[in-house]
Design an enzyme around this catalytic site. Sequence first.
Site, PDB file in Angstrom:
ATOM      1  N   ASP A  25      -4.381  24.864 -48.828  1.00 39.02           N
ATOM      2  CA  ASP A  25      -3.765  24.918 -50.145  1.00 39.02           C
ATOM      3  C   ASP A  25      -4.104  23.596 -50.823  1.00 39.02           C
ATOM      4  OD1 ASP A  25      -2.149  24.891 -52.369  1.00 39.02           O
ATOM      5  OD2 ASP A  25      -0.253  25.059 -51.288  1.00 39.02           O
ATOM      6  N   LYS A  87      -6.714  18.367 -59.815  1.00 36.04           N
ATOM      7  CA  LYS A  87      -6.941  19.812 -59.897  1.00 36.04           C
ATOM      8  C   LYS A  87      -6.978  20.288 -61.356  1.00 36.04           C
ATOM      9  CE  LYS A  87      -5.014  24.069 -57.901  1.00 36.04           C
ATOM     10  NZ  LYS A  87      -3.979  24.536 -56.956  1.00 36.04           N
ATOM     11  N   GLU A 186      -3.769  32.094 -54.966  1.00 37.88           N
ATOM     12  CA  GLU A 186      -2.530  31.553 -54.389  1.00 37.88           C
ATOM     13  C   GLU A 186      -1.425  32.605 -54.262  1.00 37.88           C
ATOM     14  OE1 GLU A 186      -1.850  28.111 -56.847  1.00 37.88           O
ATOM     15  OE2 GLU A 186      -3.614  27.094 -56.011  1.00 37.88           O
ATOM     16  N   ASP A 208       6.007  30.656 -58.763  1.00 43.61           N
ATOM     17  CA  ASP A 208       5.501  29.419 -58.154  1.00 43.61           C
ATOM     18  C   ASP A 208       5.842  28.231 -59.049  1.00 43.61           C
ATOM     19  OD1 ASP A 208       4.051  27.257 -57.191  1.00 43.61           O
ATOM     20  OD2 ASP A 208       2.189  28.361 -56.910  1.00 43.61           O
TER      21      ASP A 208
HETATM   22  P1  ADP Z   1       2.128  21.579 -56.282  1.00 38.25           P
HETATM   23  O1  ADP Z   1       2.003  23.047 -56.048  1.00 38.25           O
HETATM   24  O2  ADP Z   1       2.092  21.220 -57.742  1.00 38.25           O
HETATM   25  O3  ADP Z   1       1.193  20.785 -55.465  1.00 38.25           O
HETATM   26  P2  ADP Z   1       4.578  21.461 -54.674  1.00 38.25           P
HETATM   27  O4  ADP Z   1       4.701  22.918 -54.478  1.00 38.25           O
HETATM   28  O5  ADP Z   1       4.236  20.634 -53.507  1.00 38.25           O
HETATM   29  O6  ADP Z   1       3.626  21.108 -55.890  1.00 38.25           O
HETATM   30  O7  ADP Z   1       5.971  20.961 -55.294  1.00 38.25           O
HETATM   31  C1  ADP Z   1       6.254  19.630 -55.541  1.00 38.25           C
HETATM   32  C2  ADP Z   1       7.570  19.564 -56.287  1.00 38.25           C
HETATM   33  O8  ADP Z   1       8.607  20.131 -55.469  1.00 38.25           O
HETATM   34  C3  ADP Z   1       8.003  18.154 -56.637  1.00 38.25           C
HETATM   35  O9  ADP Z   1       8.433  18.099 -57.981  1.00 38.25           O
HETATM   36  C4  ADP Z   1       9.199  17.914 -55.699  1.00 38.25           C
HETATM   37  O10 ADP Z   1      10.151  17.029 -56.250  1.00 38.25           O
HETATM   38  C5  ADP Z   1       9.762  19.313 -55.576  1.00 38.25           C
HETATM   39  N1  ADP Z   1      10.615  19.442 -54.381  1.00 38.25           N
HETATM   40  C6  ADP Z   1      10.257  19.285 -53.097  1.00 38.25           C
HETATM   41  N2  ADP Z   1      11.326  19.448 -52.278  1.00 38.25           N
HETATM   42  C7  ADP Z   1      12.382  19.713 -53.082  1.00 38.25           C
HETATM   43  C8  ADP Z   1      13.764  19.971 -52.855  1.00 38.25           C
HETATM   44  N3  ADP Z   1      14.283  19.967 -51.641  1.00 38.25           N
HETATM   45  N4  ADP Z   1      14.539  20.224 -53.927  1.00 38.25           N
HETATM   46  C9  ADP Z   1      14.029  20.216 -55.172  1.00 38.25           C
HETATM   47  N5  ADP Z   1      12.749  19.980 -55.454  1.00 38.25           N
HETATM   48  C10 ADP Z   1      11.932  19.720 -54.431  1.00 38.25           C
HETATM   49 MG    MG Z   2       1.351  24.779 -55.306  1.00 38.12          MG
END
Ligand code: ADP
Ligand code: MG
Length: 618
Positions: A25, A87, A186, A208
């Site tokens: 991913d 990205k 995805e 998502d």
């Molecule tokens: P991307 O797909 O953009 O790479 P992610 O799916 O990894 O991003 O998500 C990252 C986001 O998820 C960040 O804004 C982070 O603060 C939020 N996040 C991660 N864990 C938690 C949680 N326990 N509660 C709320 N938000 C969270």
């Molecule tokens: Mg993502």
Amino acid sequence: MALLQISEPGMSTAPHQRQLAAGIDLGTTNSLIATVRSGQAETLSDLNGQHLLPSVIHYHADKAPVVGHDAYQYMANDSENTLSSVKRLLGRGKNDLKTLLGTLPYVFADTDSMVPRIKTVAGEVSAIEASAEILRVLKQRAEAILGDELSGVVITVPAYFDEAQRQATRDAAKLADLNVFRLLNEPTAAAVAYGLDKKEEGVIAVYDLGGGTFDISILRLNKGVFEVLATGGNSALGGDDFDHVIAEWVLAQAGLTHTDDKDLLRQLSVAARIAKEALSDSAEATLSLGNWQGVLDQATFQQLVEPLVKKTLKSCRRALRDAEISKNEIMDVVMVGGSTRMPYVRRRVGEFFERPPLIDIDPDRVVALGAAYQADVLAGNKPDGEMLLLDVIPLSLGIEMMGGLVEKVISRNTTIPVARAQEFTTYKDGQTAMSIHILQGERDTVETNRSLGKFILRGIPPLSAGVARIKVTFQVDADGLLNVSAEEASTGIKAQIEIKPSYGLTDNEIETMLRESMENAQGDMELRRLREVQVEADRVLEALDAAMQTDADALLDNIEKECLLEARQRLLEARQQDNHDVITNAMKALEKTAEFYVERRMNLSIKTAMSGHNVDEF
Ligand code: ADP
Ligand code: MG
């Protein structure tokens, strides 16, 4: 794009020859790698037990770039050399940059290349090269843990990624020395992780909410086929915005709304994120700023983020409308992205779709896990008969016929790889070349389809119209690459062209083309009828002229000739009018007038044939 399951016999290998494969991913905020061990997909962690690799690259003047958590700390004080969210730039040209520039802190180089390059202390880098650094780290991690080289990977991409963005992802993988089995959407990967591909049929919504983006996808599953019905969302709405509203609240509480102290704001945004994440498990979170200290409780938090949550639900409503699906037709709602950990988000999504969303699989890892299952199948680690997801072509492919009509050769939603052949013939006597114009779309006329390319088949033996047989073959490989070839049967002469059929077409454009084809179906049918009769009229006129040139003087007297020419003139005039019936009537009249002439020519041709010659009959 949609996917279909088929079994691919012969791809499997004996158990002891198990091939190492992984799903990746490659995220905007975080990236992950996963693999299947003992039939179960799992994400692989670094030496500190961290599974998420922040998609951040810090460039140094004199050593290799640092990726992930270690690069994170430079975001604040060396932002020019610390790249994040690359990205967003993948597959984007210089022209796309204008809209993105304001959101990115980098210095772009002034180059002639179409691909934007960012200036760093280590030289200029493109988003492709930066992404390759992330992939390289993930590859090393997997190979260190698994103890051998990866035979191949499946990398996930957003469903809305166009051909250029997908190609850029592949290029990054190539730079990282990875063999890409396939790119996978995805949302499809997330559905696969939940095993939804094993169900018979149904509509799935994938919600998502990541760090900086929100994507909603509506997928239809039908006997193993995943079709993307609609995608929507907001490329500037994610967890970061939740942090931001908390930070604003703290500033207001502390009476500091007008500060422009950059360091303070940066610290505050980190504190806000920590508080937000804490609120996913606790009833309240404590925050402080300077002398101010306060408590953020659930009720206040929910009130603060409500406008953001509402925005995502609005996108969901729009996507459902685009897909022409009502809420109660949704079979499952899959939650993806770290921000769907927020209980409030889960509750509101559940209320919106009127069913509890699927949350059992870690929303950070679900995409990578689905990709890992797919990679495992593609590596041949499954017994014969195991299912494999395959893409289908999103829009029909065809070629231009006389009169500007399109003849479909492969229709939309056909599984790839696929090869289809169709025979065509010449339109004129003695025609020695044929122009093959390849088109994509659902509608009937050339102007309303998208032109993919053209080539000419030369060297056709000069035969009468309709005698030569030209076989046109369309072949689409597993990556969606189209190859069109044309071959003349008697001589075997051949010409061909290779095209990327979806190049530059976004899912939105595909949707628009589909919608237009449905809305215009009636009009198109009438237009097709008109064009067909016009082509027929042209053919009759040409054949008559050719015949009269050869033997009118011998077979007709002056009055007969005049009669015929008058009927011919009437058809010629009718031909100019865009009216099916007028043309048909004029054609019938001409045919009636020409009856005696045709008869005489036939008698003559029988005589000539008997004396060893062959004359084309009219
Ligand atoms: P991307 O797909 O953009 O790479 P992610 O799916 O990894 O991003 O998500 C990252 C986001 O998820 C960040 O804004 C982070 O603060 C939020 N996040 C991660 N864990 C938690 C949680 N326990 N509660 C709320 N938000 C969270
Ligand atoms: Mg993502």
